[in-house]
Design an enzyme around this catalytic site. Structure first.
Site, PDB file in Angstrom:
ATOM      1  N   ASP A   1       0.811  -1.221   0.000  1.00 15.35           N
ATOM      2  CA  ASP A   1       0.000   0.000   0.000  1.00 15.35           C
ATOM      3  C   ASP A   1       0.841   1.266   0.000  1.00 15.35           C
ATOM      4  O   ASP A   1       0.545   2.225  -0.718  1.00 15.35           O
ATOM      5  CB  ASP A   1      -0.926   0.014   1.217  1.00 15.35           C
ATOM      6  CG  ASP A   1      -2.229  -0.733   0.945  1.00 15.35           C
ATOM      7  OD1 ASP A   1      -2.267  -1.536  -0.007  1.00 15.35           O
ATOM      8  OD2 ASP A   1      -3.200  -0.517   1.694  1.00 15.35           O
TER       9      ASP A   1
ATOM     10  N   ASN B   1      -5.500  -1.986  -4.583  1.00 15.77           N
ATOM     11  CA  ASN B   1      -6.656  -1.980  -3.683  1.00 15.77           C
ATOM     12  C   ASN B   1      -6.330  -1.204  -2.411  1.00 15.77           C
ATOM     13  O   ASN B   1      -6.791  -1.545  -1.325  1.00 15.77           O
ATOM     14  CB  ASN B   1      -7.076  -3.417  -3.344  1.00 15.77           C
ATOM     15  CG  ASN B   1      -8.478  -3.485  -2.754  1.00 15.77           C
ATOM     16  OD1 ASN B   1      -9.264  -2.540  -2.854  1.00 15.77           O
ATOM     17  ND2 ASN B   1      -8.806  -4.599  -2.127  1.00 15.77           N
TER      18      ASN B   1
ATOM     19  N   ASP C   1     -10.370  -2.420  11.862  1.00 12.22           N
ATOM     20  CA  ASP C   1      -9.389  -3.349  11.321  1.00 12.22           C
ATOM     21  C   ASP C   1      -9.010  -4.442  12.314  1.00 12.22           C
ATOM     22  O   ASP C   1      -8.413  -5.448  11.948  1.00 12.22           O
ATOM     23  CB  ASP C   1      -8.131  -2.602  10.876  1.00 12.22           C
ATOM     24  CG  ASP C   1      -8.347  -1.849   9.571  1.00 12.22           C
ATOM     25  OD1 ASP C   1      -9.339  -2.134   8.880  1.00 12.22           O
ATOM     26  OD2 ASP C   1      -7.520  -0.976   9.242  1.00 12.22           O
TER      27      ASP C   1
ATOM     28  N   GLU D   1     -11.488  -4.246   1.929  1.00 13.46           N
ATOM     29  CA  GLU D   1     -10.887  -4.977   0.812  1.00 13.46           C
ATOM     30  C   GLU D   1     -11.802  -6.095   0.320  1.00 13.46           C
ATOM     31  O   GLU D   1     -11.790  -6.470  -0.851  1.00 13.46           O
ATOM     32  CB  GLU D   1      -9.528  -5.542   1.212  1.00 13.46           C
ATOM     33  CG  GLU D   1      -8.398  -4.536   1.218  1.00 13.46           C
ATOM     34  CD  GLU D   1      -8.314  -3.693   2.478  1.00 13.46           C
ATOM     35  OE1 GLU D   1      -7.258  -3.101   2.719  1.00 13.46           O
ATOM     36  OE2 GLU D   1      -9.314  -3.610   3.229  1.00 13.46           O
TER      37      GLU D   1
ATOM     38  N   HIS E   1      -5.509  -9.106   3.261  1.00 18.71           N
ATOM     39  CA  HIS E   1      -4.425  -9.337   4.200  1.00 18.71           C
ATOM     40  C   HIS E   1      -4.913  -9.616   5.609  1.00 18.71           C
ATOM     41  O   HIS E   1      -4.351 -10.453   6.326  1.00 18.71           O
ATOM     42  CB  HIS E   1      -3.474  -8.132   4.197  1.00 18.71           C
ATOM     43  CG  HIS E   1      -4.158  -6.816   4.460  1.00 18.71           C
ATOM     44  ND1 HIS E   1      -3.684  -5.891   5.352  1.00 18.71           N
ATOM     45  CD2 HIS E   1      -5.288  -6.255   3.945  1.00 18.71           C
ATOM     46  CE1 HIS E   1      -4.468  -4.831   5.362  1.00 18.71           C
ATOM     47  NE2 HIS E   1      -5.450  -5.029   4.522  1.00 18.71           N
ATOM     48  N   ARG E   2      -5.970  -8.934   6.036  1.00 17.70           N
ATOM     49  CA  ARG E   2      -6.421  -9.096   7.426  1.00 17.70           C
ATOM     50  C   ARG E   2      -7.118 -10.445   7.641  1.00 17.70           C
ATOM     51  O   ARG E   2      -7.046 -11.002   8.739  1.00 17.70           O
ATOM     52  CB  ARG E   2      -7.321  -7.931   7.829  1.00 17.70           C
ATOM     53  CG  ARG E   2      -6.611  -6.595   7.663  1.00 17.70           C
ATOM     54  CD  ARG E   2      -6.929  -5.598   8.740  1.00 17.70           C
ATOM     55  NE  ARG E   2      -6.198  -4.355   8.498  1.00 17.70           N
ATOM     56  CZ  ARG E   2      -4.942  -4.133   8.852  1.00 17.70           C
ATOM     57  NH1 ARG E   2      -4.270  -5.069   9.495  1.00 17.70           N
ATOM     58  NH2 ARG E   2      -4.344  -2.988   8.574  1.00 17.70           N
TER      59      ARG E   2
ATOM     60  N   LYS F   1       0.417  -6.497   1.762  1.00 19.07           N
ATOM     61  CA  LYS F   1      -0.270  -5.206   1.691  1.00 19.07           C
ATOM     62  C   LYS F   1       0.084  -4.325   2.875  1.00 19.07           C
ATOM     63  O   LYS F   1       0.222  -3.108   2.731  1.00 19.07           O
ATOM     64  CB  LYS F   1      -1.780  -5.450   1.623  1.00 19.07           C
ATOM     65  CG  LYS F   1      -2.633  -4.212   1.479  1.00 19.07           C
ATOM     66  CD  LYS F   1      -4.089  -4.611   1.284  1.00 19.07           C
ATOM     67  CE  LYS F   1      -5.033  -3.431   1.357  1.00 19.07           C
ATOM     68  NZ  LYS F   1      -4.838  -2.442   0.299  1.00 19.07           N
TER      69      LYS F   1
END
Length: 426
Positions: A55, A97, A299, A327, A380-381, A406
């Site tokens: 990112d 993204n 998040d 995302e 990613h999360r 990311k």
């Protein structure tokens, strides 16, 4: 561990407390704010403690495409030199993204005298940006987004208007931050006002204001829903970026689930990011509260939800509707993948997520008949949070582990260094 990650990692539960010293990467949120503000400041700024991830690399590349000089003296620093103005790029700005970069630059490029297209990948092209575009249009800026999502075309005239601009921030606080950071280039003072009091993750606006003031902006909060920004521009400064609180949630989760002790090298109360509030929730495991309001630590919700799967009682996550436009639809994704571990483990109730906790998941009596292949949805999360499930449940396989690049490129190395066995697989 090789740089090129395999299609999937199978995780072997360590069956022991995990202990060690882990330094979280720099904050993605603060790094992207600081990069933009340094690019809008006349002179040279040195940013230390920064995150180098997909990112932030995309943000830096876009700023370079607009004439900003960005050097990288070491693995956690950027040296940014700018005239204080962005130039017209020769091609559309591609931001993958990266939601923060896309929203922030959509407003920032309105200060350019010329036409700029802000675009992203197929996932970014379904993430809403219409409220921000509508706000720019109300300032007299020619901004267009036919689908209400990227790409956005901005025909700038070098000015950012003046007066009052209203913004619907119920979907994302990033719209507010984008307007605030561009506002010092107004022809006069600009008031940024919410159309209602509802705002996603208000704490991130506080991060924006702190960074703006560090770079010389004059901004005053009139009340809980409006801010007045003076037309000062920015001045170059040296700026240190704190560790990423969202990344820290995985480390807190590792310690909680394995009964271990991870030294982050930074006290929880030293974080200014809103996700740090998740530490108290995670530390309460196996007696996490029955209701968790995730509105101001969005998040961190996937991490907390995975930890909650092993809790002593069910946990309902509320205030998380905005997770549907991240995302991926993170409410649905988390529910789907928890149900791969054990059918009925999670359910969506409106925009709430209910995790039907089951402490027996961590016992020897629970054995999956085959691999539990966790779909990560290019998110990613989802990948990082569900890796925590693999610390207690056998046969968890994380697909597309490279998506963690990311925000946390060294995530799998970190797990390996703590003694977690990761087996590359297809």
């Amino acid at each position: 561990m090789p740089n090129a990650l395999p299609p999937a990692y199978a995780i072997t539960p360590p069956n022991r407390p995990l202990t060690g010293r882990v330094s979280p990467p720099g904050s993605k949120s603060i790094t992207n704010r600081a990069l933009l503000l340094a690019a809008l400041a006349n002179g040279t700024s040195t940013l230390t403690g920064a995150l180098k991830s997909k990112d932030t690399v995309l943000m830096a590349r876009a700023l370079r495409d607009m004439g900003v000089t960005i050097e990288e003296p070491d693995a956690t620093s950027f040296r940014v030199t700018s005239s204080g103005r962005l130039g017209v790029p020769q091609k559309p700005l591609f931001l993958g993204n990266a939601g923060t970069a896309t929203r922030f630059l959509t407003a920032a490029v309105a200060t350019i005298d010329g036409t700029v297209v802000v675009d992203g990948d197929e996932d970014m092209r379904i993430r809403p940006i219409k409220p921000l575009v509508d706000a720019l249009v109300s300032l007299g800026i020619d901004a267009r987004s036919p689908t209400g999502c990227p790409p956005v075309t901005v025909h700038g005239n070098g000015r950012f208007g003046q007066g009052k601009v209203e913004i619907d921030a119920s979907l994302s606080s990033q719209y507010v931050s984008a307007l605030l950071m561009a506002a010092p280039f107004g022809q006069g003072p600009i008031e940024v006002a919410l159309t209602g009091k509802e705002i996603g993750a208000r704490g991130y606006v506080d991060l924006t204001l702190a960074a703006m003031r560090a770079f010389g902006a004059e901004v005053e909060a009139r009340d809980d829903g409006s801010w007045v920004v003076q037309p000062t521009g920015y001045r170059a400064t040296d700026f240190h970026i704190e560790p990423d609180a969202s990344a820290a949630t995985y480390l807190w989760g590792i310690a909680a689930l394995t009964g271990g002790d991870i030294d982050l090298g930074v006290a929880t109360d030293a974080f200014t990011q809103p996700d740090a509030a998740a530490q108290t929730i995670i530390a309460a495991y196996p007696n996490m509260p029955a209701i968790v309001d995730g509105s101001q630590m969005q998040d961190a919700v996937p991490t907390m939800a995975v930890v909650a799967a092993f809790n002593a009682r069910p946990v309902r996550f509320v205030g998380i509707a905005n997770l549907r436009v991240k995302e991926t639809d993170r409410i649905r994704a988390v529910a789907n993948e928890l149900n791969r571990i054990r059918p009925g483990l999670a359910v969506e109730e409106g925009d709430d997520l209910v995790v039907h906790s089951d402490p027996l998941l961590a016992s020897d009596s629970f054995n999956a008949d085959s691999d539990i292949r966790i779909e990560t949805y290019h998110d990613h999360r989802i990948a990082m949070s569900f890796a925590l499930a693999g610390l207690l449940v056998p046969n968890v396989v994380i697909l597309d582990p490279a998506c963690t690049g990311k925000t946390y490129p060294d995530y799998w190395d970190m797990l390996s260094d703590l003694g977690v066995e990761l087996t590359p697989t297809d």
